[in-house]
Design a protein around this motif. Structure first.
Motif, PDB file in Angstrom:
ATOM      1  N   LYS A  30     -57.722  -9.711  39.099  1.00 39.16           N
ATOM      2  CA  LYS A  30     -56.404  -9.171  39.447  1.00 39.16           C
ATOM      3  C   LYS A  30     -56.057  -9.520  40.896  1.00 39.16           C
ATOM      4  O   LYS A  30     -54.923  -9.904  41.198  1.00 39.16           O
ATOM      5  CB  LYS A  30     -56.402  -7.654  39.242  1.00 39.16           C
ATOM      6  N   ALA A  31     -57.021  -9.389  41.796  1.00 34.94           N
ATOM      7  CA  ALA A  31     -56.797  -9.730  43.202  1.00 34.94           C
ATOM      8  C   ALA A  31     -56.489 -11.221  43.353  1.00 34.94           C
ATOM      9  O   ALA A  31     -55.614 -11.599  44.142  1.00 34.94           O
ATOM     10  CB  ALA A  31     -58.013  -9.347  44.035  1.00 34.94           C
ATOM     11  N   GLN A  32     -57.175 -12.072  42.585  1.00 33.83           N
ATOM     12  CA  GLN A  32     -56.910 -13.505  42.650  1.00 33.83           C
ATOM     13  C   GLN A  32     -55.479 -13.824  42.213  1.00 33.83           C
ATOM     14  O   GLN A  32     -54.818 -14.658  42.828  1.00 33.83           O
ATOM     15  CB  GLN A  32     -57.900 -14.282  41.789  1.00 33.83           C
ATOM     16  N   ARG A  33     -55.005 -13.165  41.151  1.00 39.42           N
ATOM     17  CA  ARG A  33     -53.624 -13.397  40.708  1.00 39.42           C
ATOM     18  C   ARG A  33     -52.639 -12.989  41.784  1.00 39.42           C
ATOM     19  O   ARG A  33     -51.676 -13.694  42.084  1.00 39.42           O
ATOM     20  CB  ARG A  33     -53.348 -12.639  39.411  1.00 39.42           C
ATOM     21  N   SER A  34     -52.878 -11.834  42.389  1.00 38.12           N
ATOM     22  CA  SER A  34     -51.983 -11.331  43.422  1.00 38.12           C
ATOM     23  C   SER A  34     -51.999 -12.235  44.658  1.00 38.12           C
ATOM     24  O   SER A  34     -50.947 -12.607  45.178  1.00 38.12           O
ATOM     25  CB  SER A  34     -52.395  -9.911  43.796  1.00 38.12           C
ATOM     26  N   LEU A  35     -53.180 -12.592  45.112  1.00 41.99           N
ATOM     27  CA  LEU A  35     -53.298 -13.463  46.273  1.00 41.99           C
ATOM     28  C   LEU A  35     -52.758 -14.857  45.975  1.00 41.99           C
ATOM     29  O   LEU A  35     -52.173 -15.507  46.849  1.00 41.99           O
ATOM     30  CB  LEU A  35     -54.759 -13.565  46.716  1.00 41.99           C
ATOM     31  N   SER A  37     -50.217 -15.773  44.045  1.00 37.60           N
ATOM     32  CA  SER A  37     -48.760 -15.850  44.159  1.00 37.60           C
ATOM     33  C   SER A  37     -48.331 -15.800  45.623  1.00 37.60           C
ATOM     34  O   SER A  37     -47.396 -16.487  46.034  1.00 37.60           O
ATOM     35  CB  SER A  37     -48.091 -14.734  43.355  1.00 37.60           C
ATOM     36  N   GLY A  38     -49.039 -15.025  46.438  1.00 34.90           N
ATOM     37  CA  GLY A  38     -48.734 -14.982  47.866  1.00 34.90           C
ATOM     38  C   GLY A  38     -49.009 -16.312  48.544  1.00 34.90           C
ATOM     39  O   GLY A  38     -48.213 -16.767  49.372  1.00 34.90           O
ATOM     40  N   LEU A  39     -50.125 -16.934  48.189  1.00 35.46           N
ATOM     41  CA  LEU A  39     -50.447 -18.233  48.773  1.00 35.46           C
ATOM     42  C   LEU A  39     -49.440 -19.304  48.358  1.00 35.46           C
ATOM     43  O   LEU A  39     -49.105 -20.190  49.157  1.00 35.46           O
ATOM     44  CB  LEU A  39     -51.864 -18.655  48.372  1.00 35.46           C
ATOM     45  N   LEU A  40     -48.950 -19.231  47.127  1.00 37.03           N
ATOM     46  CA  LEU A  40     -47.930 -20.193  46.691  1.00 37.03           C
ATOM     47  C   LEU A  40     -46.638 -20.006  47.475  1.00 37.03           C
ATOM     48  O   LEU A  40     -45.962 -20.982  47.813  1.00 37.03           O
ATOM     49  CB  LEU A  40     -47.675 -20.067  45.192  1.00 37.03           C
ATOM     50  N   ASN A  41     -46.279 -18.761  47.776  1.00 39.70           N
ATOM     51  CA  ASN A  41     -45.094 -18.517  48.599  1.00 39.70           C
ATOM     52  C   ASN A  41     -45.274 -19.088  49.999  1.00 39.70           C
ATOM     53  O   ASN A  41     -44.350 -19.681  50.565  1.00 39.70           O
ATOM     54  CB  ASN A  41     -44.775 -17.019  48.672  1.00 39.70           C
ATOM     55  N   TYR A  55     -36.570 -27.176  49.630  1.00 37.88           N
ATOM     56  CA  TYR A  55     -37.063 -27.424  48.270  1.00 37.88           C
ATOM     57  C   TYR A  55     -36.675 -26.267  47.358  1.00 37.88           C
ATOM     58  O   TYR A  55     -36.513 -25.134  47.801  1.00 37.88           O
ATOM     59  CB  TYR A  55     -38.589 -27.555  48.253  1.00 37.88           C
ATOM     60  N   GLN A  56     -36.527 -26.579  46.061  1.00 44.29           N
ATOM     61  CA  GLN A  56     -36.275 -25.517  45.090  1.00 44.29           C
ATOM     62  C   GLN A  56     -37.613 -24.904  44.684  1.00 44.29           C
ATOM     63  O   GLN A  56     -38.611 -25.595  44.528  1.00 44.29           O
ATOM     64  CB  GLN A  56     -35.556 -26.087  43.870  1.00 44.29           C
ATOM     65  N   ARG A  57     -37.616 -23.590  44.497  1.00 47.03           N
ATOM     66  CA  ARG A  57     -38.864 -22.894  44.155  1.00 47.03           C
ATOM     67  C   ARG A  57     -39.448 -23.376  42.832  1.00 47.03           C
ATOM     68  O   ARG A  57     -40.662 -23.353  42.649  1.00 47.03           O
ATOM     69  CB  ARG A  57     -38.633 -21.383  44.080  1.00 47.03           C
ATOM     70  N   ARG A  58     -38.638 -23.815  41.926  1.00 44.81           N
ATOM     71  CA  ARG A  58     -39.153 -24.250  40.616  1.00 44.81           C
ATOM     72  C   ARG A  58     -40.078 -25.452  40.742  1.00 44.81           C
ATOM     73  O   ARG A  58     -40.871 -25.732  39.851  1.00 44.81           O
ATOM     74  CB  ARG A  58     -38.018 -24.518  39.644  1.00 44.81           C
ATOM     75  N   GLN A  59     -39.991 -26.168  41.858  1.00 45.27           N
ATOM     76  CA  GLN A  59     -40.877 -27.306  42.065  1.00 45.27           C
ATOM     77  C   GLN A  59     -42.318 -26.845  42.286  1.00 45.27           C
ATOM     78  O   GLN A  59     -43.241 -27.634  42.163  1.00 45.27           O
ATOM     79  CB  GLN A  59     -40.390 -28.142  43.255  1.00 45.27           C
ATOM     80  N   PHE A  60     -42.520 -25.569  42.592  1.00 46.18           N
ATOM     81  CA  PHE A  60     -43.853 -25.019  42.813  1.00 46.18           C
ATOM     82  C   PHE A  60     -44.347 -24.216  41.607  1.00 46.18           C
ATOM     83  O   PHE A  60     -45.453 -23.709  41.631  1.00 46.18           O
ATOM     84  CB  PHE A  60     -43.860 -24.129  44.068  1.00 46.18           C
ATOM     85  N   ASN A  61     -43.524 -24.086  40.565  1.00 46.10           N
ATOM     86  CA  ASN A  61     -43.891 -23.261  39.409  1.00 46.10           C
ATOM     87  C   ASN A  61     -45.142 -23.750  38.692  1.00 46.10           C
ATOM     88  O   ASN A  61     -45.912 -22.950  38.171  1.00 46.10           O
ATOM     89  CB  ASN A  61     -42.740 -23.176  38.412  1.00 46.10           C
ATOM     90  N   ALA A  62     -45.341 -25.051  38.639  1.00 50.56           N
ATOM     91  CA  ALA A  62     -46.484 -25.594  37.896  1.00 50.56           C
ATOM     92  C   ALA A  62     -47.782 -25.541  38.699  1.00 50.56           C
ATOM     93  O   ALA A  62     -48.853 -25.816  38.162  1.00 50.56           O
ATOM     94  CB  ALA A  62     -46.191 -27.029  37.474  1.00 50.56           C
ATOM     95  N   THR A  63     -47.724 -25.179  39.971  1.00 48.03           N
ATOM     96  CA  THR A  63     -48.913 -25.141  40.813  1.00 48.03           C
ATOM     97  C   THR A  63     -49.773 -23.931  40.456  1.00 48.03           C
ATOM     98  O   THR A  63     -49.286 -22.821  40.389  1.00 48.03           O
ATOM     99  CB  THR A  63     -48.515 -25.069  42.300  1.00 48.03           C
ATOM    100  N   GLN A  64     -51.046 -24.180  40.211  1.00 44.71           N
ATOM    101  CA  GLN A  64     -51.995 -23.121  39.889  1.00 44.71           C
ATOM    102  C   GLN A  64     -53.100 -23.105  40.944  1.00 44.71           C
ATOM    103  O   GLN A  64     -53.760 -24.118  41.148  1.00 44.71           O
ATOM    104  CB  GLN A  64     -52.636 -23.358  38.514  1.00 44.71           C
ATOM    105  N   PRO A  65     -53.314 -21.969  41.614  1.00 45.10           N
ATOM    106  CA  PRO A  65     -54.426 -21.912  42.568  1.00 45.10           C
ATOM    107  C   PRO A  65     -55.758 -22.049  41.844  1.00 45.10           C
ATOM    108  O   PRO A  65     -55.900 -21.618  40.704  1.00 45.10           O
ATOM    109  CB  PRO A  65     -54.316 -20.524  43.198  1.00 45.10           C
ATOM    110  N   LYS A  66     -56.707 -22.682  42.479  1.00 45.56           N
ATOM    111  CA  LYS A  66     -58.028 -22.877  41.888  1.00 45.56           C
ATOM    112  C   LYS A  66     -59.019 -22.047  42.693  1.00 45.56           C
ATOM    113  O   LYS A  66     -59.169 -22.232  43.890  1.00 45.56           O
ATOM    114  CB  LYS A  66     -58.399 -24.356  41.937  1.00 45.56           C
ATOM    115  N   TRP A  67     -59.705 -21.125  42.028  1.00 42.84           N
ATOM    116  CA  TRP A  67     -60.612 -20.190  42.685  1.00 42.84           C
ATOM    117  C   TRP A  67     -62.050 -20.498  42.332  1.00 42.84           C
ATOM    118  O   TRP A  67     -62.350 -20.977  41.245  1.00 42.84           O
ATOM    119  CB  TRP A  67     -60.302 -18.749  42.256  1.00 42.84           C
ATOM    120  N   GLU A  68     -62.943 -20.183  43.248  1.00 44.16           N
ATOM    121  CA  GLU A  68     -64.372 -20.234  42.962  1.00 44.16           C
ATOM    122  C   GLU A  68     -64.703 -19.103  41.985  1.00 44.16           C
ATOM    123  O   GLU A  68     -63.986 -18.104  41.927  1.00 44.16           O
ATOM    124  CB  GLU A  68     -65.181 -20.029  44.250  1.00 44.16           C
ATOM    125  N   PRO A  69     -65.787 -19.231  41.203  1.00 44.61           N
ATOM    126  CA  PRO A  69     -66.188 -18.122  40.332  1.00 44.61           C
ATOM    127  C   PRO A  69     -66.447 -16.850  41.147  1.00 44.61           C
ATOM    128  O   PRO A  69     -66.902 -16.917  42.292  1.00 44.61           O
ATOM    129  CB  PRO A  69     -67.482 -18.623  39.688  1.00 44.61           C
TER     130      PRO A  69
END
Length: 112
Positions: A30-35, A37-41, A55-69
């Motif tokens: 849950k913390a990773q999801r929250s963080l 979206s903040g990092l994408l902003n 830039y339009q925000r939709r250009q960042f919609n496909a970006t997915q953060p990659k987290w360590e396990p």
């Protein structure tokens, strides 16, 4: 109670410890999801400022953060992942790559 949220006065079984870690794992996801979206902003605003372009925000919609396990993989987990990877690669050659194993375990192999 220790800082992990479960009693550790008497040694618990491996299964009991893993079950108690499940709540921590879910809170971490849950913390990773929250963080994320903040990092994408932050990335969006940084790119706009860097390039001086709105830039339009939709250009960042496909970006997915990659987290360590969240937790280090123990020997049992590594064995299960290894067995699963072998079986999947036998059915679909090349389906599980070294990058996939790294994402699942956090373990990086040697250079080829």
């Amino acid at each position: 109670m220790d800082d992990l949220g479960f009693v550790s006065d008497n040694p618990s079984s491996v299964e009991a410890i893993k079950a108690s870690h499940e709540n921590l794992r879910l809170a971490g996801r849950k913390a990773q999801r929250s963080l994320g979206s903040g990092l994408l902003n932050v990335a969006y605003l940084s790119a706009c400022l860097r390039d001086d372009f709105p830039y339009q925000r939709r250009q960042f919609n496909a970006t997915q953060p990659k987290w360590e396990p969240l937790f280090e993989a123990d020997a049992n987990t590594l064995g299960l992942i290894g067995d699963g990877a072998i079986k999947l690669n036998q059915a679909i050659p090349g389906y599980i790559t070294k990058d996939t194993v790294r994402d699942l375990t956090g373990v990086q192999g040697g250079e080829e």
